[in-house]
Design an enzyme around this catalytic site. Structure first.
Site, mmCIF file in Angstrom:
data_model
loop_
_atom_site.group_PDB
_atom_site.id
_atom_site.type_symbol
_atom_site.label_atom_id
_atom_site.label_comp_id
_atom_site.label_asym_id
_atom_site.label_seq_id
_atom_site.Cartn_x
_atom_site.Cartn_y
_atom_site.Cartn_z
ATOM 1 N N GLY A 10 55.614 -2.472 34.688
ATOM 2 C CA GLY A 10 56.901 -1.924 34.240
ATOM 3 C C GLY A 10 57.728 -1.368 35.394
ATOM 4 C CG LEU A 12 58.178 5.486 35.939
ATOM 5 C CD1 LEU A 12 59.160 5.994 37.001
ATOM 6 C CD2 LEU A 12 58.118 6.472 34.775
ATOM 7 C CG ASP A 35 46.240 -3.738 24.444
ATOM 8 O OD1 ASP A 35 46.900 -2.702 24.200
ATOM 9 O OD2 ASP A 35 46.246 -4.723 23.694
ATOM 10 C CB ALA A 59 56.067 2.871 26.267
ATOM 11 C CB THR A 61 60.558 0.351 26.815
ATOM 12 O OG1 THR A 61 60.513 -0.966 27.386
ATOM 13 C CG2 THR A 61 59.504 1.204 27.470
ATOM 14 C CB THR A 100 62.228 8.707 25.518
ATOM 15 O OG1 THR A 100 63.561 8.280 25.259
ATOM 16 C CG2 THR A 100 61.528 8.867 24.182
ATOM 17 C CE1 TYR A 124 60.498 3.742 23.479
ATOM 18 C CE2 TYR A 124 62.449 5.138 23.413
ATOM 19 C CZ TYR A 124 61.389 4.596 24.108
ATOM 20 O OH TYR A 124 61.209 4.923 25.441
ATOM 21 C CE LYS A 128 57.793 7.214 25.126
ATOM 22 N NZ LYS A 128 56.879 6.638 26.145
ATOM 23 C CD1 TRP A 149 69.983 5.583 28.134
ATOM 24 C CD2 TRP A 149 71.946 5.948 29.156
ATOM 25 N NE1 TRP A 149 70.957 5.701 27.170
ATOM 26 C CE2 TRP A 149 72.165 5.921 27.767
ATOM 27 C CE3 TRP A 149 73.032 6.176 30.005
ATOM 28 C CZ2 TRP A 149 73.433 6.108 27.208
ATOM 29 C CZ3 TRP A 149 74.294 6.364 29.444
ATOM 30 C CH2 TRP A 149 74.490 6.328 28.062
HETATM 31 N N1 LIG Z 1 63.603 2.289 29.913
HETATM 32 C C1 LIG Z 1 64.237 3.403 29.562
HETATM 33 O O1 LIG Z 1 65.466 3.428 29.464
HETATM 34 C C2 LIG Z 1 63.453 4.658 29.271
HETATM 35 C C3 LIG Z 1 64.144 5.831 28.958
HETATM 36 C C4 LIG Z 1 63.417 6.996 28.712
HETATM 37 C C5 LIG Z 1 62.032 6.985 28.768
HETATM 38 N N2 LIG Z 1 61.382 5.819 29.048
HETATM 39 C C6 LIG Z 1 59.911 5.827 29.088
HETATM 40 O O2 LIG Z 1 59.527 5.637 30.437
HETATM 41 C C7 LIG Z 1 58.317 4.884 30.504
HETATM 42 C C8 LIG Z 1 58.493 3.726 31.470
HETATM 43 O O3 LIG Z 1 59.595 2.940 31.064
HETATM 44 P P1 LIG Z 1 59.958 1.577 31.822
HETATM 45 O O4 LIG Z 1 61.440 1.419 31.719
HETATM 46 O O5 LIG Z 1 59.285 1.517 33.129
HETATM 47 O O6 LIG Z 1 59.304 0.541 30.805
HETATM 48 P P2 LIG Z 1 59.001 -1.001 30.981
HETATM 49 O O7 LIG Z 1 59.627 -1.528 32.217
HETATM 50 O O8 LIG Z 1 59.288 -1.631 29.671
HETATM 51 O O9 LIG Z 1 57.424 -0.961 31.222
HETATM 52 C C9 LIG Z 1 56.528 -0.646 30.210
HETATM 53 C C10 LIG Z 1 55.283 -1.451 30.466
HETATM 54 O O10 LIG Z 1 54.340 -1.156 29.433
HETATM 55 C C11 LIG Z 1 53.652 -2.342 29.171
HETATM 56 N N3 LIG Z 1 52.999 -2.348 27.867
HETATM 57 C C12 LIG Z 1 53.522 -2.638 26.649
HETATM 58 N N4 LIG Z 1 52.561 -2.582 25.708
HETATM 59 C C13 LIG Z 1 51.407 -2.246 26.344
HETATM 60 C C14 LIG Z 1 50.071 -2.052 25.931
HETATM 61 N N5 LIG Z 1 49.716 -2.201 24.646
HETATM 62 N N6 LIG Z 1 49.151 -1.714 26.863
HETATM 63 C C15 LIG Z 1 49.491 -1.584 28.160
HETATM 64 N N7 LIG Z 1 50.734 -1.775 28.625
HETATM 65 C C16 LIG Z 1 51.682 -2.098 27.721
HETATM 66 C C17 LIG Z 1 54.681 -3.449 29.279
HETATM 67 O O11 LIG Z 1 54.028 -4.669 29.526
HETATM 68 P P3 LIG Z 1 54.598 -6.046 28.897
HETATM 69 O O12 LIG Z 1 55.978 -6.203 29.451
HETATM 70 O O13 LIG Z 1 53.612 -7.062 29.392
HETATM 71 O O14 LIG Z 1 54.587 -5.881 27.411
HETATM 72 C C18 LIG Z 1 55.522 -2.963 30.454
HETATM 73 O O15 LIG Z 1 55.104 -3.547 31.673
HETATM 74 C C19 LIG Z 1 57.995 4.468 29.058
HETATM 75 O O16 LIG Z 1 57.003 5.321 28.558
HETATM 76 C C20 LIG Z 1 59.299 4.686 28.308
HETATM 77 O O17 LIG Z 1 59.077 5.022 26.958
HETATM 78 C C21 LIG Z 1 62.057 4.666 29.321
#
Ligand SMILES: NC(=O)c1ccc[n+]([C@@H]2O[C@H](COP(=O)([O-])OP(=O)(O)OC[C@H]3O[C@@H](n4cnc5c(N)ncnc54)[C@H](OP(=O)(O)O)[C@@H]3O)[C@@H](O)[C@H]2O)c1
Length: 281
Positions: A10, A12, A35, A59, A61, A100, A124, A128, A149
């Site tokens: 992901g 982050l 997983d 997550a 997301t 989040t 979502y 969370k 974001w």
């Molecule tokens: N993106 C935002 O705008 C945002 C805002 C506020 C908070 N957050 C929080 O910040 C954190 C990081 O966000 P990010 O933007 O880096 O997210 P991201 O790029 O979507 O990365 C999340 C990763 O989690 C993996 N994942 C999904 N299901 C899984 C499972 N069952 N077991 C293990 N891994 C799994 C995904 O893999 P696959 O792609 O292979 O499914 C993906 O690589 C998350 O907890 C999110 O809720 C994000």
């Protein structure tokens, strides 16, 4: 120190991997390798690696996918976080859980603080928030980091998507009734590592400084990238989506500054650096 970062592919997780010092042993398993929705998989992984610190970024997301597949959202985001927290408890590891701004309803006119009352308005957000409850209930030594974001190096993000659309179109309609702070993963990674070093456990908001609407964000993206495209302000109703989005979810970063002495730079400066690094200037 042995550090495990869940969701290793992901946005982050990638920034965290790049920010960690070379003398740490860092494990960044992706979903296939770890997983989080299966406790036995999590337990086996912990038994092999024996991490001392776990940064739980994994997550589901995609907010609309969560709405359409609530069972999966709860399994990955809530139960997955519980599995990680339980394993941290069993193996005596510290946990940093990433949460989040979407745990709030967005109806406030004020910034949300760490003690503001959560009230999610989509699946979502519920999943969370439930994750936060599990972490708090199961662990003493935890950090919960709430951010908003996010964008950074990775497969897909809002900035990349908007640059792609702006290059293809003459007119871009963008919603002007959702407000938050765009946050760059590189800056967030630095803040998370400072927090980890502080041992001041608890809940922290962590975003880049300032805030904007989606439209203002896109204006800045195209200004920095020098793309010639007309923008039109629309309301969220213009793009019906399975999940409703909260309107105003700006998080106050005051606690982070008071307790840790750290504040992330402005969202505009961070965005400029991201566009430079990703070759969009
Ligand atoms: N993106 C935002 O705008 C945002 C805002 C506020 C908070 N957050 C929080 O910040 C954190 C990081 O966000 P990010 O933007 O880096 O997210 P991201 O790029 O979507 O990365 C999340 C990763 O989690 C993996 N994942 C999904 N299901 C899984 C499972 N069952 N077991 C293990 N891994 C799994 C995904 O893999 P696959 O792609 O292979 O499914 C993906 O690589 C998350 O907890 C999110 O809720 C994000």
């Amino acid at each position: 120190m042995k550090i495990l970062i869940s969701g290793g592919n992901g946005q982050l997780a990638r920034a965290l991997r790049g920010a960690l010092p070379a003398d740490c042993s860092v494990f960044t398993p992706d979903r296939r390798e770890l997983d989080v929705s299966s406790f036995s998989v999590v337990e086996d992984y912990f038994a092999r690696v024996r991490p001392e610190l776990v940064i739980h970024t994994a997550a589901l997301t995609n907010v609309d996918r969560c709405e359409k597949e609530p069972g999966l959202a709860l399994l990955v985001n809530a139960r997955g976080s519980r599995n990680i927290a339980l394993a941290c408890q069993g193996f005596n590891a510290e946990m940093i859980h990433i949460s989040t701004n979407f745990i709030f309803n967005g109806k406030s006119k004020d910034f949300y603080r760490e003690d503001s009352l959560p009230d999610p308005i989509n699946i979502y957000g519920y999943s969370k928030l439930l994750a936060e409850f599990f972490v708090k209930e199961l662990l003493k030594n935890y950090y919960i980091v709430r951010t908003s974001w996010l964008y950074g190096e990775g497969e897909d993000n809002f900035v990349k998507r908007m640059i792609g659309l702006a290059c293809q179109r003459k007119l871009l309609c963008v919603v002007d009734d959702q407000w938050a702070a765009p946050s760059y993963t590189v800056d967030l990674a630095e803040g998370i590592l400072r927090l980890a070093a502080s041992k001041k456990y608890g809940i922290y908001n962590m975003t880049n400084k300032g805030y904007c609407s989606r439209l203002q964000w896109v204006k800045e993206i195209i200004r920095i990238s020098g793309i010639d495209v007309e923008l039109k302000a629309v309301s969220s109703d213009y793009f019906p989506t399975p999940a409703v989005r909260p309107a105003f979810t700006v998080l106050s970063n005051d606690l982070l500054e008071q307790k840790i002495g750290f504040r992330l730079r402005s969202w505009e400066e961070a965005l400029k650096e991201y566009c430079q690094r990703s070759g969009n200037i």
